[in-house]
Scaffold this motif. Sequence first.
Motif, PDB file in Angstrom:
ATOM      1  N   ILE A 191       6.002  10.561  -7.104  1.00  0.00           N
ATOM      2  CA  ILE A 191       6.045   9.264  -6.436  1.00  0.00           C
ATOM      3  C   ILE A 191       6.814   9.395  -5.121  1.00  0.00           C
ATOM      4  N   ASP A 192       6.188   9.004  -4.017  1.00  0.00           N
ATOM      5  CA  ASP A 192       6.865   8.948  -2.726  1.00  0.00           C
ATOM      6  C   ASP A 192       7.541   7.581  -2.639  1.00  0.00           C
ATOM      7  N   VAL A 193       8.837   7.557  -2.865  1.00  0.00           N
ATOM      8  CA  VAL A 193       9.566   6.291  -2.982  1.00  0.00           C
ATOM      9  C   VAL A 193       9.440   5.445  -1.725  1.00  0.00           C
ATOM     10  N   ALA A 194       9.599   6.054  -0.555  1.00  0.00           N
ATOM     11  CA  ALA A 194       9.545   5.297   0.701  1.00  0.00           C
ATOM     12  C   ALA A 194       8.162   4.680   0.906  1.00  0.00           C
ATOM     13  N   ARG A 195       7.099   5.451   0.644  1.00  0.00           N
ATOM     14  CA  ARG A 195       5.733   4.931   0.819  1.00  0.00           C
ATOM     15  C   ARG A 195       5.436   3.815  -0.175  1.00  0.00           C
ATOM     16  N   GLU A 196       5.901   3.997  -1.402  1.00  0.00           N
ATOM     17  CA  GLU A 196       5.674   2.953  -2.403  1.00  0.00           C
ATOM     18  C   GLU A 196       6.424   1.670  -2.036  1.00  0.00           C
ATOM     19  N   ALA A 197       7.611   1.816  -1.465  1.00  0.00           N
ATOM     20  CA  ALA A 197       8.371   0.638  -1.043  1.00  0.00           C
ATOM     21  C   ALA A 197       7.622  -0.103   0.061  1.00  0.00           C
ATOM     22  N   ASP A 198       7.077   0.640   1.029  1.00  0.00           N
ATOM     23  CA  ASP A 198       6.287   0.010   2.097  1.00  0.00           C
ATOM     24  C   ASP A 198       5.088  -0.735   1.520  1.00  0.00           C
ATOM     25  N   LEU A 199       4.400  -0.090   0.571  1.00  0.00           N
ATOM     26  CA  LEU A 199       3.205  -0.691  -0.017  1.00  0.00           C
ATOM     27  C   LEU A 199       3.559  -1.937  -0.828  1.00  0.00           C
ATOM     28  N   LEU A 200       4.654  -1.885  -1.574  1.00  0.00           N
ATOM     29  CA  LEU A 200       5.056  -3.036  -2.377  1.00  0.00           C
ATOM     30  C   LEU A 200       5.413  -4.228  -1.500  1.00  0.00           C
ATOM     31  N   VAL A 201       6.212  -3.998  -0.459  1.00  0.00           N
ATOM     32  CA  VAL A 201       6.627  -5.111   0.410  1.00  0.00           C
ATOM     33  C   VAL A 201       5.414  -5.720   1.110  1.00  0.00           C
ATOM     34  N   GLY A 202       4.551  -4.853   1.665  1.00  0.00           N
ATOM     35  CA  GLY A 202       3.357  -5.365   2.336  1.00  0.00           C
ATOM     36  C   GLY A 202       2.396  -6.043   1.368  1.00  0.00           C
ATOM     37  N   GLY A 203       2.211  -5.430   0.202  1.00  0.00           N
ATOM     38  CA  GLY A 203       1.283  -5.995  -0.769  1.00  0.00           C
ATOM     39  C   GLY A 203       1.743  -7.326  -1.336  1.00  0.00           C
ATOM     40  N   VAL A 204       3.021  -7.406  -1.683  1.00  0.00           N
ATOM     41  CA  VAL A 204       3.538  -8.659  -2.247  1.00  0.00           C
ATOM     42  C   VAL A 204       3.537  -9.759  -1.181  1.00  0.00           C
ATOM     43  N   SER A 205       3.792  -9.397   0.075  1.00  0.00           N
ATOM     44  CA  SER A 205       3.714 -10.392   1.154  1.00  0.00           C
ATOM     45  C   SER A 205       2.307 -10.976   1.244  1.00  0.00           C
ATOM     46  N   GLY A 206       1.290 -10.106   1.134  1.00  0.00           N
ATOM     47  CA  GLY A 206      -0.089 -10.586   1.157  1.00  0.00           C
ATOM     48  C   GLY A 206      -0.423 -11.438  -0.050  1.00  0.00           C
ATOM     49  N   LEU A 207       0.082 -11.052  -1.226  1.00  0.00           N
ATOM     50  CA  LEU A 207      -0.134 -11.845  -2.431  1.00  0.00           C
ATOM     51  C   LEU A 207       0.509 -13.229  -2.292  1.00  0.00           C
ATOM     52  N   GLY A 208       1.630 -13.268  -1.596  1.00  0.00           N
ATOM     53  CA  GLY A 208       2.286 -14.558  -1.368  1.00  0.00           C
ATOM     54  C   GLY A 208       1.415 -15.499  -0.564  1.00  0.00           C
ATOM     55  N   LEU A 209       0.725 -14.968   0.443  1.00  0.00           N
ATOM     56  CA  LEU A 209      -0.188 -15.798   1.235  1.00  0.00           C
ATOM     57  C   LEU A 209      -1.374 -16.257   0.388  1.00  0.00           C
ATOM     58  N   ASP A 210      -1.881 -15.351  -0.469  1.00  0.00           N
ATOM     59  CA  ASP A 210      -2.965 -15.750  -1.377  1.00  0.00           C
ATOM     60  C   ASP A 210      -2.507 -16.863  -2.306  1.00  0.00           C
ATOM     61  N   LEU A 211      -1.289 -16.751  -2.782  1.00  0.00           N
ATOM     62  CA  LEU A 211      -0.740 -17.780  -3.668  1.00  0.00           C
ATOM     63  C   LEU A 211      -0.603 -19.106  -2.920  1.00  0.00           C
ATOM     64  N   LEU A 212      -0.212 -19.026  -1.668  1.00  0.00           N
ATOM     65  CA  LEU A 212      -0.060 -20.222  -0.848  1.00  0.00           C
ATOM     66  C   LEU A 212      -1.404 -20.908  -0.638  1.00  0.00           C
ATOM     67  N   HIS A 213      -2.450 -20.113  -0.460  1.00  0.00           N
ATOM     68  CA  HIS A 213      -3.792 -20.657  -0.248  1.00  0.00           C
ATOM     69  C   HIS A 213      -4.452 -21.099  -1.547  1.00  0.00           C
ATOM     70  N   GLY A 214      -3.893 -20.712  -2.680  1.00  0.00           N
ATOM     71  CA  GLY A 214      -4.502 -21.060  -3.953  1.00  0.00           C
ATOM     72  C   GLY A 214      -5.573 -20.088  -4.399  1.00  0.00           C
TER      73      GLY A 214
END
Length: 236
Positions: A191-214
């Motif tokens: 596991i590349d910790v730094a890359r996974e951290a980037d992916l998690l932050v970016g991915g969860v941010s996008g999921l937050g927008l999806d949640l906002l839109h319903g």
Amino acid sequence: MTCRVCRGAIRPPARGRRPVYCSRACQARAYRSRRDPPVPVPVEAEPAGRRRQIVEAVWRIAAERGLQMATVREIAAEAEVSPRVVQYHFADKHDLLVTALRMLHRENEIRARERIIALRDAADPRVLLRATLEELLPLDDQRQASLRVMAAYYARSLTDPALAEVFLHDANPLEDLVAALITAAGPGPSIDVAREADLLVGGVSGLGLDLLHGRRTRADVRRTLDYHLGRILTGR
């Protein structure tokens, strides 16, 4: 007798008019002050309270109607003050918009830190990791409103360098924190910790927008988050 400038003593003259200055230097200072009188510093009533009131009006307009509706007149009406009061507290509308964004960033960081600190005694570092990532999701009214404002600002920042500076900076404190928590929780092999951290932050941010839109439900977003955390943290 005393000098009108320095209030020092004046030696009485032997004859002629009574002097009003003790020296030529004080006389010159008096002349300059008459020619270029000092500008009085305005007394600002309720500096923090009034500015805060105006900034919160910007947030409400951005969240409910979009940042394009945040004119000085609309902001003043929302804040229940006159446009002149808005102009008094901020250099111009752009200064107000940048200030409001910076204040929102700071307040979000403070609230997130308080919520995460409350979980600091948790034995499992996965709890802290999950809580940190969930700060990016609109899971309550405050975070929902904040995300709406941030989304409105982000679109504007693509063509506004001053706003972009608030979003873009050299440091990556959130990604660094997530990487540290992944390490503490025990990442799986390869596991590349730094890359996974980037992916998690970016991915969860996008999921937050999806949640906002319903587009997604909270349960669906949490299942997706659990899936990725389970994939990454197979070491424990």
